[in-house]
Write a protein that holds these residues in place. Structure first.
Motif, PDB file in Angstrom:
ATOM      1  N   VAL A  25       0.836  -1.202   0.000  1.00  0.00           N
ATOM      2  CA  VAL A  25       0.000   0.000   0.000  1.00  0.00           C
ATOM      3  C   VAL A  25       0.869   1.251   0.000  1.00  0.00           C
ATOM      4  O   VAL A  25       0.612   2.212  -0.724  1.00  0.00           O
ATOM      5  N   LYS A  26       1.930   1.248   0.817  1.00  0.00           N
ATOM      6  CA  LYS A  26       2.829   2.395   0.862  1.00  0.00           C
ATOM      7  C   LYS A  26       3.477   2.643  -0.492  1.00  0.00           C
ATOM      8  O   LYS A  26       3.648   3.787  -0.911  1.00  0.00           O
ATOM      9  N   ALA A  27       3.860   1.566  -1.153  1.00  0.00           N
ATOM     10  CA  ALA A  27       4.507   1.713  -2.451  1.00  0.00           C
ATOM     11  C   ALA A  27       3.568   2.374  -3.447  1.00  0.00           C
ATOM     12  O   ALA A  27       3.952   3.287  -4.198  1.00  0.00           O
ATOM     13  N   GLU A  28       2.325   1.912  -3.464  1.00  0.00           N
ATOM     14  CA  GLU A  28       1.362   2.497  -4.404  1.00  0.00           C
ATOM     15  C   GLU A  28       1.079   3.956  -4.055  1.00  0.00           C
ATOM     16  O   GLU A  28       0.964   4.806  -4.941  1.00  0.00           O
ATOM     17  N   GLN A  29       0.978   4.252  -2.764  1.00  0.00           N
ATOM     18  CA  GLN A  29       0.720   5.635  -2.349  1.00  0.00           C
ATOM     19  C   GLN A  29       1.880   6.545  -2.739  1.00  0.00           C
ATOM     20  O   GLN A  29       1.678   7.668  -3.203  1.00  0.00           O
ATOM     21  N   ALA A  30       3.115   6.054  -2.556  1.00  0.00           N
ATOM     22  CA  ALA A  30       4.282   6.862  -2.889  1.00  0.00           C
ATOM     23  C   ALA A  30       4.320   7.161  -4.385  1.00  0.00           C
ATOM     24  O   ALA A  30       4.610   8.287  -4.806  1.00  0.00           O
ATOM     25  N   ARG A  31       4.043   6.158  -5.206  1.00  0.00           N
ATOM     26  CA  ARG A  31       4.046   6.379  -6.654  1.00  0.00           C
ATOM     27  C   ARG A  31       2.951   7.364  -7.064  1.00  0.00           C
ATOM     28  O   ARG A  31       3.149   8.225  -7.913  1.00  0.00           O
ATOM     29  N   PRO A 178       5.358   1.982 -14.054  1.00  0.00           N
ATOM     30  CA  PRO A 178       3.961   1.928 -14.472  1.00  0.00           C
ATOM     31  C   PRO A 178       3.051   2.587 -13.453  1.00  0.00           C
ATOM     32  O   PRO A 178       3.415   2.704 -12.274  1.00  0.00           O
ATOM     33  N   PRO A 179       1.879   3.014 -13.852  1.00  0.00           N
ATOM     34  CA  PRO A 179       0.952   3.639 -12.913  1.00  0.00           C
ATOM     35  C   PRO A 179       0.506   2.633 -11.862  1.00  0.00           C
ATOM     36  O   PRO A 179       0.522   1.417 -12.100  1.00  0.00           O
ATOM     37  N   PRO A 180       0.130   3.106 -10.699  1.00  0.00           N
ATOM     38  CA  PRO A 180      -0.291   2.182  -9.640  1.00  0.00           C
ATOM     39  C   PRO A 180      -1.546   1.426 -10.023  1.00  0.00           C
ATOM     40  O   PRO A 180      -2.444   1.956 -10.679  1.00  0.00           O
ATOM     41  N   ARG A 181      -1.578   0.164  -9.635  1.00  0.00           N
ATOM     42  CA  ARG A 181      -2.755  -0.646  -9.901  1.00  0.00           C
ATOM     43  C   ARG A 181      -3.654  -0.620  -8.661  1.00  0.00           C
ATOM     44  O   ARG A 181      -3.180  -0.437  -7.536  1.00  0.00           O
ATOM     45  N   PRO A 182      -4.947  -0.822  -8.817  1.00  0.00           N
ATOM     46  CA  PRO A 182      -5.831  -0.852  -7.653  1.00  0.00           C
ATOM     47  C   PRO A 182      -5.559  -2.088  -6.801  1.00  0.00           C
ATOM     48  O   PRO A 182      -5.176  -3.145  -7.313  1.00  0.00           O
ATOM     49  N   ALA A 183      -5.740  -1.952  -5.503  1.00  0.00           N
ATOM     50  CA  ALA A 183      -5.541  -3.085  -4.601  1.00  0.00           C
ATOM     51  C   ALA A 183      -6.619  -4.127  -4.822  1.00  0.00           C
ATOM     52  O   ALA A 183      -7.778  -3.813  -5.134  1.00  0.00           O
ATOM     53  N   THR A 184      -6.242  -5.395  -4.692  1.00  0.00           N
ATOM     54  CA  THR A 184      -7.202  -6.488  -4.832  1.00  0.00           C
ATOM     55  C   THR A 184      -8.032  -6.595  -3.552  1.00  0.00           C
ATOM     56  O   THR A 184      -7.652  -6.084  -2.501  1.00  0.00           O
ATOM     57  N   PRO A 185      -9.182  -7.291  -3.616  1.00  0.00           N
ATOM     58  CA  PRO A 185      -9.978  -7.483  -2.394  1.00  0.00           C
ATOM     59  C   PRO A 185      -9.186  -8.161  -1.276  1.00  0.00           C
ATOM     60  O   PRO A 185      -9.340  -7.827  -0.106  1.00  0.00           O
ATOM     61  N   GLN A 186      -8.316  -9.123  -1.655  1.00  0.00           N
ATOM     62  CA  GLN A 186      -7.505  -9.803  -0.642  1.00  0.00           C
ATOM     63  C   GLN A 186      -6.538  -8.829   0.024  1.00  0.00           C
ATOM     64  O   GLN A 186      -6.344  -8.867   1.250  1.00  0.00           O
ATOM     65  N   GLU A 187      -5.933  -7.945  -0.761  1.00  0.00           N
ATOM     66  CA  GLU A 187      -5.004  -6.964  -0.214  1.00  0.00           C
ATOM     67  C   GLU A 187      -5.726  -5.988   0.712  1.00  0.00           C
ATOM     68  O   GLU A 187      -5.211  -5.608   1.764  1.00  0.00           O
ATOM     69  N   LEU A 188      -6.923  -5.579   0.326  1.00  0.00           N
ATOM     70  CA  LEU A 188      -7.701  -4.673   1.168  1.00  0.00           C
ATOM     71  C   LEU A 188      -8.089  -5.348   2.477  1.00  0.00           C
ATOM     72  O   LEU A 188      -8.047  -4.723   3.547  1.00  0.00           O
ATOM     73  N   ALA A 189      -8.459  -6.637   2.403  1.00  0.00           N
ATOM     74  CA  ALA A 189      -8.832  -7.369   3.609  1.00  0.00           C
ATOM     75  C   ALA A 189      -7.628  -7.534   4.531  1.00  0.00           C
ATOM     76  O   ALA A 189      -7.745  -7.386   5.756  1.00  0.00           O
ATOM     77  N   LEU A 190      -6.469  -7.822   3.958  1.00  0.00           N
ATOM     78  CA  LEU A 190      -5.262  -7.945   4.765  1.00  0.00           C
ATOM     79  C   LEU A 190      -4.900  -6.612   5.413  1.00  0.00           C
ATOM     80  O   LEU A 190      -4.502  -6.556   6.578  1.00  0.00           O
ATOM     81  N   SER A 191      -5.038  -5.530   4.642  1.00  0.00           N
ATOM     82  CA  SER A 191      -4.746  -4.215   5.189  1.00  0.00           C
ATOM     83  C   SER A 191      -5.665  -3.901   6.367  1.00  0.00           C
ATOM     84  O   SER A 191      -5.231  -3.365   7.386  1.00  0.00           O
ATOM     85  N   ALA A 192      -6.937  -4.259   6.248  1.00  0.00           N
ATOM     86  CA  ALA A 192      -7.883  -4.031   7.343  1.00  0.00           C
ATOM     87  C   ALA A 192      -7.498  -4.851   8.576  1.00  0.00           C
ATOM     88  O   ALA A 192      -7.593  -4.374   9.712  1.00  0.00           O
TER      89      ALA A 192
END
Length: 322
Positions: A25-31, A178-192
């Protein structure tokens, strides 16, 4: 000297767990932030000379986006300069899958001491702000490449960190990631789940990790998170002195030994925790024996299957059981 095996797990470190879950998530936010600021038109260099003053920005922050390899060297140590030449060539060949940071030891004594460097050349990696040794001494290029391959695999599988590939031979302005890709549902669940753990909501974290595993039973990160959340939930209300006294006074009390083993692990006494439970399995019988065995397997999940202490304890457990 050949590179020694890397150990990418084995420390009961909740900060590391959080970093592993949030690194992507941090990587995508930084980009995204760089794109919004118009600063993402050029690719960052693949080889940098790091100093104590630039360590946080050049190494710690970048390690959330790409594996950072740190090579400690000294001008009078010819092997260290030769190894840097090899690493620089590999950095170009790997085209952004890792970044090389070289640090001259006499100009960076604080870093030298903080990393516990015993001599040069010495090579470390930093992933999501977590430092780990790779190898010390000179090594053939093919062995160095093998270690880098392991590092890149661990970075992706355990930390979700994948360096943006660049064309090392192209002009800098053509090397934008490349532009950031949207997080997958699994990634969002893990982040939560990680956020719940970080907030101290252990019950919520446990349930969130279970939800992830219900959809993806083989998810290693969720297994690790669940094991750590359950461990913290068990020990949060324990009185350490009372638990240890009870365990010492009643070696055959399985519940007392389980509680003491949990405290051992949280305190970083990994071998003590494993040894205590192996002994408990040896002495117990019936359901109590199975309870102790299952708790030991849970603690294995907390540490990670690749840790040599887990392998040794598994062997000891097998001797007791069979």
């Amino acid at each position: 000297m050949q590179p020694r095996n890397m150990s990418m797990s084995g420390v009961v470190d909740l900060a590391a767990l959080k970093a592993a879950g949030e690194a992507k998530v941090k990587a995508e936010q930084a980009r995204a932030q760089r794109q919004e600021a118009g600063a993402d038109t050029t690719a960052p260099p693949l080889v940098i000379e790091v100093t104590e003053a630039t360590f946080e920005s050049d190494v710690l922050q970048r390690s959330n986006e790409v594996p950072v390899v740190i090579s400690f060297w000294a001008d009078q140590a010819e092997q260290s300069k030769q190894l840097n030449t090899v690493l620089e060539r590999l950095a170009g060949e790997y085209r952004g899958r890792f970044v090389l940071a070289t640090a001259e030891v006499y100009a960076n004594q604080m870093l030298f001491q903080q990393f516990g460097v015993q001599g040069v050349p010495a090579v470390f990696a930093v992933l999501a702000g977590q430092a780990m040794p790779l190898f010390q001494g000179a090594a053939p290029e093919d062995q160095v490449a093998d270690v880098l391959d392991q590092l890149i695999e661990v970075a992706e599988q355990r930390f979700g960190i994948v360096g943006a590939e660049v064309d090392a031979g192209a002009p800098a302005e053509a090397q934008a990631p490349p532009p950031p890709r949207p997080a997958t549902p699994q990634e969002l669940a893990l982040s939560a789940a990680h956020e719940a753990l970080d907030a101290g909501d252990l019950g919520g974290a446990i349930q969130a990790y279970k939800n992830v595993l219900a959809d993806e039973p083989a998810n290693v990160e969720a297994k690790l998170g669940l094991a750590q959340a359950q461990l913290l939930h068990r020990v949060q209300d324990l009185d350490p002195r009372a638990v240890r006294e009870a365990a010492a006074n009643a070696p055959g009390d399985v519940a007392a030994q389980l509680a003491a083993a949990d405290l051992d692990l949280v305190g970083g006494q990994v071998e003590d925790a494993f040894g205590r439970l192996v002994d408990t399995v040896r002495q117990a019988a019936g359901e109590e024996r199975d309870t102790a065995r299952l708790r030991l397997l849970e603690l294995f999940d907390v540490i990670g299957p690749d840790d040599p202490r887990v392998a040794a304890a598994r062997t000891a457990l097998a001797r007791v059981l069979f």
